[in-house]
Design an enzyme around this catalytic site. Structure first.
Site, PDB file in Angstrom:
ATOM      1  N   ASP A   1      38.960  31.624  65.838  1.00  9.72           N
ATOM      2  CA  ASP A   1      39.539  30.430  65.221  1.00  9.72           C
ATOM      3  C   ASP A   1      38.502  29.384  64.832  1.00  9.72           C
ATOM      4  O   ASP A   1      38.551  28.822  63.730  1.00  9.72           O
ATOM      5  CB  ASP A   1      40.623  29.823  66.106  1.00  9.72           C
TER       6      ASP A   1
ATOM      7  N   GLN B   1      40.070  32.669  70.353  1.00  8.13           N
ATOM      8  CA  GLN B   1      38.924  33.361  70.917  1.00  8.13           C
ATOM      9  C   GLN B   1      39.187  33.829  72.353  1.00  8.13           C
ATOM     10  O   GLN B   1      40.056  33.314  73.049  1.00  8.13           O
ATOM     11  CB  GLN B   1      37.698  32.447  70.913  1.00  8.13           C
ATOM     12  N   HIS B   2      38.394  34.796  72.765  1.00  8.09           N
ATOM     13  CA  HIS B   2      38.182  35.186  74.164  1.00  8.09           C
ATOM     14  C   HIS B   2      39.290  36.025  74.810  1.00  8.09           C
ATOM     15  O   HIS B   2      39.045  36.632  75.850  1.00  8.09           O
ATOM     16  CB  HIS B   2      37.972  33.968  75.070  1.00  8.09           C
TER      17      HIS B   2
END
Length: 480
Positions: free
Chosen positions: A228, A74-75
């Site tokens: 994820d 992520q991110h």
């Protein structure tokens, strides 16, 4: 069913450390074959590394595969120019250079509650929006070149689709950017523009849970993909009341909800999941690494730490470890350090220290569970996953510390399997007259841990109480 009649799907986990590929039977979830390739140990990387790792991990595996899904860390921030060339190496979630940017953005737009209401989460250094602010401030020339921003899984999905494809994402991964509202199903381009110095780059179209992104040049269906944690939830087929505690290098606690929490403390992030619901999540940077660091300090390995911890009585003789060995993810504890509290001559043993490490790690996750409960999440049982879930000492202590029944699913690559399940879902939806439901894959091999004795339950409750008291005294953290 014979192998030549199976419908095969593939799931990809492109994580911080590696790429894993799992080829599964679309009907049963049985893993048919798998591959893996490592990534460099860094906090920024050329996205081409992920593409090369995907090729290496999937080499020779994808023959006969009908659909593929990508789950990614992520991110992360992937920036492209007008020609879709990468502007700078991608900044990963664990790159903390944007910590000040997170604090600045929070203050500039009215404080934590405003952000929690707007996008379900308070900015922290891991979020994409804070990395864009850092880039605007420290690399303005490069920022001026940015025409499009993608997440890691978006970029890989886009590359799979081939030249001329439209970049897409899903609401789960988009909900971790800081500029997407899962509650209203819309990008907050006003927040994006403010963070990026007035620039508003193009963003990927957000697909529905079972919607296909398209097909590869070879005709393989590509699902929307996701983050994820969302993929792990999909693999575990979470129902209301199920809470996942993932004990990897870092730790996460999450479950599914029909509503999005708005936590101004920043402890709970109101992410979306991969099914159309929400995925309230609390994260700690300090999970399995607490055990490895303690084992090293005691001059042993993880098996030795297990033996020591199991020799000690529950409660570790009154020792409490606040295991903030690498700071914490929450906005109010980014620079926290660890503390060992309650030392007395009578309890200064290796066994008690090993037990305190296990209980301290679990109490940190239990605090996250309490925070989720405070925002309405129902917790009827804990599903314990990740490398540290295989520790005998962790399994012995977990039911007492969490205070609810604990089950351990079979070890597996849950993120990649969740991505494969999404691919099977999208494949089924593409060939059905209506919206298909995701396939039911979960087996019956989950290990249910023993209920704690009354004495163990009392020791677990006391350990949680001491942990909360220590957090309050040392770091000024209010109790949940």
């Amino acid at each position: 069913m014979t192998a030549d009649r199976q419908t095969l799907v593939a799931g990809v986990d492109s994580s911080t450390q590696s790429t894993k590929v799992m080829v599964c039977d679309a009907d049963t979830g049985e893993v048919i074959r798998s591959g893996r390739a490592e990534h460099p140990d860094t906090t920024e990387v050329d996205p081409q590394v992920w593409w090369d790792a995907l090729g290496a991990a999937s080499g020779g595996l994808l023959s006969g595969v009908r659909a593929v899904g990508i789950a990614g860390q992520q991110h992360g921030m992937v920036t492209l120019d007008e020609k879709n060339s990468v502007v700078r190496p991608a900044l990963l979630w664990n790159d903390t250079r944007s910590g000040q940017a997170a604090a600045d953005l929070t203050d500039e737009l009215g404080g934590p509650q405003v952000w929690a209401d707007a996008v379900g989460a308070v900015p922290v250094a891991s979020f994409t929006i804070t990395k864009l602010r850092w880039m605007a401030e420290h690399e303005p020339g490069l920022a001026d070149r940015v025409a499009r921003v993608l997440l890691p899984h978006d970029w890989l999905t886009w590359r799979l689709l081939g030249d001329g494809a439209e970049p897409v994402t899903d609401r789960g991964d988009a909900s971790g950017t800081g500029y997407y509202s899962a509650a209203s199903a819309a990008y907050r381009t006003d927040l994006l523009s403010h963070a990026f110095g007035g620039r508003t780059p193009e963003l990927p179209r957000v697909l529905g849970p079972a919607e296909a992104a398209g097909h590869t040049p070879d005709g393989v269906l590509v699902s929307a993909g996701t983050g994820d944690n969302m993929a792990a939830g999909l693999a575990l087929e979470l129902d209301e009341g199920d809470v996942v505690v993932s004990l990897g290098t870092s730790g996460t606690v999450f479950g599914v909800s029909e509503t999005q929490p708005a936590d101004p403390s920043g402890t709970v992030a109101g992410f979306a999941d991969a099914t159309g619901r929400f995925l309230p999540l609390a994260c700690t940077l300090n999970a399995a690494r607490v055990l490895t660091a303690t084992a090293s300090m005691l001059g042993t390995d993880l098996a030795g730490l297990d033996r020591l911890a199991l020799t000690a009585e529950p409660g570790a003789g009154g020792l409490t470890l606040l295991p903030y060995l690498d700071g914490e993810r929450t906005p109010n504890l980014p620079d926290a350090s660890g503390s060992l509290i309650g030392l007395r001559r009578a309890n200064m043993t290796q066994e008690n220290l090993a037990r305190a490490a296990v209980e301290g790690m679990l109490c940190g996750l239990a605090a996250g569970l309490d925070a989720l409960r405070a925002h309405g999440l129902v917790a009827r049982r804990v599903l314990l996953i990740g490398g540290a879930a295989q520790s005998a000492a962790v399994r012995a202590a977990a039911p007492a510390v969490f205070g609810v029944p604990v089950a351990v699913p079979p070890p597996g690559e849950h993120v990649a399997i969740g991505a494969a399940r999404q691919a099977a879902w999208a494949l089924s939806a593409s060939t059905s007259s209506g919206q298909a439901d995701p396939p039911r894959w979960q087996g019956s091999a989950t290990v249910h841990l023993d209920e704690p004795t009354s004495a163990e339950a009392a020791a677990g409750e006391q350990a949680r109480h001491r942990h909360a008291e220590a957090r309050e005294q040392v770091h000024g953290m209010p109790r949940s």
